[in-house]
Design a protein around this motif. Structure first.
Motif, PDB file in Angstrom:
ATOM      1  N   UNK A 115      43.086   7.506  46.960  1.00  0.00           N
ATOM      2  CA  UNK A 115      44.228   7.355  46.056  1.00  0.00           C
ATOM      3  C   UNK A 115      43.763   6.905  44.669  1.00  0.00           C
ATOM      4  N   UNK A 116      42.821   5.975  44.629  1.00  0.00           N
ATOM      5  CA  UNK A 116      42.312   5.489  43.347  1.00  0.00           C
ATOM      6  C   UNK A 116      41.515   6.568  42.626  1.00  0.00           C
ATOM      7  N   UNK A 117      40.760   7.361  43.379  1.00  0.00           N
ATOM      8  CA  UNK A 117      40.023   8.476  42.768  1.00  0.00           C
ATOM      9  C   UNK A 117      40.985   9.434  42.080  1.00  0.00           C
ATOM     10  N   UNK A 118      42.086   9.724  42.757  1.00  0.00           N
ATOM     11  CA  UNK A 118      43.081  10.660  42.212  1.00  0.00           C
ATOM     12  C   UNK A 118      43.705  10.088  40.944  1.00  0.00           C
ATOM     13  N   UNK A 119      44.109   8.819  40.987  1.00  0.00           N
ATOM     14  CA  UNK A 119      44.732   8.202  39.812  1.00  0.00           C
ATOM     15  C   UNK A 119      43.750   8.112  38.643  1.00  0.00           C
ATOM     16  N   UNK A 155      43.436  11.605  37.153  1.00  0.00           N
ATOM     17  CA  UNK A 155      44.642  11.939  36.384  1.00  0.00           C
ATOM     18  C   UNK A 155      44.676  11.158  35.077  1.00  0.00           C
ATOM     19  N   UNK A 156      44.242   9.890  35.111  1.00  0.00           N
ATOM     20  CA  UNK A 156      44.222   9.067  33.894  1.00  0.00           C
ATOM     21  C   UNK A 156      43.250   9.651  32.873  1.00  0.00           C
ATOM     22  N   UNK A 157      42.100  10.137  33.343  1.00  0.00           N
ATOM     23  CA  UNK A 157      41.133  10.759  32.435  1.00  0.00           C
ATOM     24  C   UNK A 157      41.722  12.008  31.789  1.00  0.00           C
ATOM     25  N   UNK A 158      42.478  12.775  32.572  1.00  0.00           N
ATOM     26  CA  UNK A 158      43.092  13.991  32.036  1.00  0.00           C
ATOM     27  C   UNK A 158      44.145  13.650  30.990  1.00  0.00           C
ATOM     28  N   UNK A 159      44.946  12.595  31.251  1.00  0.00           N
ATOM     29  CA  UNK A 159      45.971  12.171  30.291  1.00  0.00           C
ATOM     30  C   UNK A 159      45.308  11.625  29.023  1.00  0.00           C
ATOM     31  N   UNK A 180      47.643  14.047  26.283  1.00  0.00           N
ATOM     32  CA  UNK A 180      48.836  13.325  26.741  1.00  0.00           C
ATOM     33  C   UNK A 180      49.851  14.238  27.416  1.00  0.00           C
ATOM     34  N   UNK A 181      49.800  15.533  27.104  1.00  0.00           N
ATOM     35  CA  UNK A 181      50.745  16.479  27.693  1.00  0.00           C
ATOM     36  C   UNK A 181      50.129  17.244  28.863  1.00  0.00           C
ATOM     37  N   UNK A 182      49.022  16.750  29.394  1.00  0.00           N
ATOM     38  CA  UNK A 182      48.376  17.438  30.513  1.00  0.00           C
ATOM     39  C   UNK A 182      49.363  17.634  31.655  1.00  0.00           C
ATOM     40  N   UNK A 183      49.324  18.809  32.264  1.00  0.00           N
ATOM     41  CA  UNK A 183      50.292  19.153  33.304  1.00  0.00           C
ATOM     42  C   UNK A 183      50.045  18.404  34.610  1.00  0.00           C
ATOM     43  N   UNK A 184      48.819  17.966  34.836  1.00  0.00           N
ATOM     44  CA  UNK A 184      48.458  17.271  36.068  1.00  0.00           C
ATOM     45  C   UNK A 184      48.794  18.112  37.297  1.00  0.00           C
ATOM     46  N   UNK A 185      48.380  19.360  37.288  1.00  0.00           N
ATOM     47  CA  UNK A 185      48.620  20.220  38.448  1.00  0.00           C
ATOM     48  C   UNK A 185      47.811  19.700  39.623  1.00  0.00           C
ATOM     49  N   UNK A 186      48.315  19.941  40.824  1.00  0.00           N
ATOM     50  CA  UNK A 186      47.651  19.463  42.027  1.00  0.00           C
ATOM     51  C   UNK A 186      46.217  19.963  42.084  1.00  0.00           C
ATOM     52  N   UNK A 187      46.015  21.241  41.822  1.00  0.00           N
ATOM     53  CA  UNK A 187      44.687  21.840  41.921  1.00  0.00           C
ATOM     54  C   UNK A 187      43.724  21.225  40.905  1.00  0.00           C
ATOM     55  N   UNK A 188      44.199  21.064  39.652  1.00  0.00           N
ATOM     56  CA  UNK A 188      43.326  20.544  38.600  1.00  0.00           C
ATOM     57  C   UNK A 188      42.947  19.087  38.851  1.00  0.00           C
ATOM     58  N   UNK A 230      53.436   7.565  39.358  1.00  0.00           N
ATOM     59  CA  UNK A 230      52.494   6.526  39.795  1.00  0.00           C
ATOM     60  C   UNK A 230      51.440   6.270  38.720  1.00  0.00           C
ATOM     61  N   UNK A 231      50.979   7.344  38.095  1.00  0.00           N
ATOM     62  CA  UNK A 231      49.977   7.208  37.041  1.00  0.00           C
ATOM     63  C   UNK A 231      50.548   6.446  35.850  1.00  0.00           C
ATOM     64  N   UNK A 232      51.749   6.816  35.415  1.00  0.00           N
ATOM     65  CA  UNK A 232      52.344   6.158  34.254  1.00  0.00           C
ATOM     66  C   UNK A 232      52.637   4.691  34.540  1.00  0.00           C
ATOM     67  N   UNK A 233      53.057   4.385  35.773  1.00  0.00           N
ATOM     68  CA  UNK A 233      53.282   2.985  36.140  1.00  0.00           C
ATOM     69  C   UNK A 233      51.973   2.207  36.025  1.00  0.00           C
ATOM     70  N   UNK A 234      50.874   2.811  36.467  1.00  0.00           N
ATOM     71  CA  UNK A 234      49.558   2.162  36.380  1.00  0.00           C
ATOM     72  C   UNK A 234      49.146   1.969  34.921  1.00  0.00           C
TER      73      UNK A 234
END
Length: 203
Positions: A4-8, A11-15, A19-27, A52-56
Motif C-alpha cells: 500500500x505504501x509503495x503504491x501511494x 502515485x505521489x511521485x507522479x503527482x 499535478x493533473x496526472x490521471x493516476x491510472x491503475x496500470x501506470x 487516499x493520496x490527497x489525504x496523505x
C-alpha cells in the motif's frame, strides 16, 4: 515497504511531476512495481486511490490538527486551522510560483476529463478537511449540529481568495489584512451556524 505504501509513494511521485496526472491503475502499478490486481485490492477504484493520496499529502503538508487542541477556545482553533492551510504558500515569490503551477495545471489547459478529475479530487479533500473542522466543533457543542456545507464552501472561497492575494502586488501588509479577513470569516461561521433544513428559514 508495504504494498500500500509503495503504491501511494509511486502515485505521489507522479503527482509531484504532474499535478493533473490521471493516476491510472496500470501506470501507478507499473511505477510502484506491483500488479494491477494488487493495486485494486488496496484501492478498488481510481477515486479511492486519488482520495487516499490527497489525504496523505494534506497530512504531510499540514501536520497536526489544531482543531483538536482544546487548550484554546473553539474560535481560535478554527482560526489556526485556516492559518495552517495558508502558511505553506508563503508570500510574494513563493506564492506566485505556487499559483503559476496551479494556473498552468488547471486553468490554462483545455478542461479535459483527466484535468477535471484531478482538480475535483483536490477539491473533495479540501472540503473533507474543512468539513471535519466544523463537524468537530459541532460535536463539542461550539457550533449547532446540522449541514455545514454552506460554511465549508464559504471558508474555502475565503482561503482561495487569500491565497491569490498573497501572490499579487500589494501596498499594505498582506498578513495584517489577511488576519482581519480570517477573523471576519470565523466570526461569520460562528454567527450563522449550519444551513436550516430544506423548506425552513431562520426565525
Amino acid at each position: 515497504m508495504e504494498t500500500r505504501e509503495k503504491i501511494l509513494q509511486a502515485a505521489a511521485e507522479m503527482i509531484a511531476e504532474d499535478m493533473a496526472a490521471k493516476l491510472s491503475v496500470r501506470a501507478v502499478a507499473a511505477r510502484a512495481g506491483v500488479s494491477t490486481g494488487s493495486l485494486r485490492f488496496h484501492f478498488p477504484t481510481q477515486r479511492a486511490l486519488q482520495d487516499s493520496l490527497l489525504a496523505r499529502i494534506y497530512e504531510d503538508l499540514l501536520p497536526g490538527d489544531p482543531i483538536r487542541d482544546r487548550t484554546l477556545p473553539p474560535r481560535e482553533r478554527l482560526l489556526n486551522c485556516l492559518r495552517q492551510v495558508l502558511a505553506p504558500l508563503g508570500t510574494n515569490e513563493k506564492a506566485r510560483t505556487a499559483w503559476g503551477t496551479i494556473y498552468r495545471t488547471f486553468i490554462e489547459p483545455e478542461p479535459t476529463e483527466p484535468v477535471r478529475a484531478a482538480y475535483l479530487g483536490h477539491e473533495r479533500e479540501a472540503e473533507r478537511r474543512v468539513g471535519h473542522w466544523l463537524a468537530t466543533l459541532a460535536e463539542e457543542g461550539a457550533l449547532p449540529p446540522g449541514d455545514h456545507t454552506r460554511n465549508v464552501r464559504f471558508l474555502l472561497a475565503v482561503l482561495n481568495g487569500l491565497s491569490v492575494e498573497r501572490a499579487l502586488p500589494t501596498s499594505e501588509s498582506v498578513l495584517s489584512a489577511e488576519t482581519d479577513t480570517l477573523n471576519a470569516a470565523v466570526d461569520h461561521v460562528f454567527s450563522t451556524g449550519p444551513a436550516p433544513p430544506a423548506g425552513r428559514t431562520r426565525p
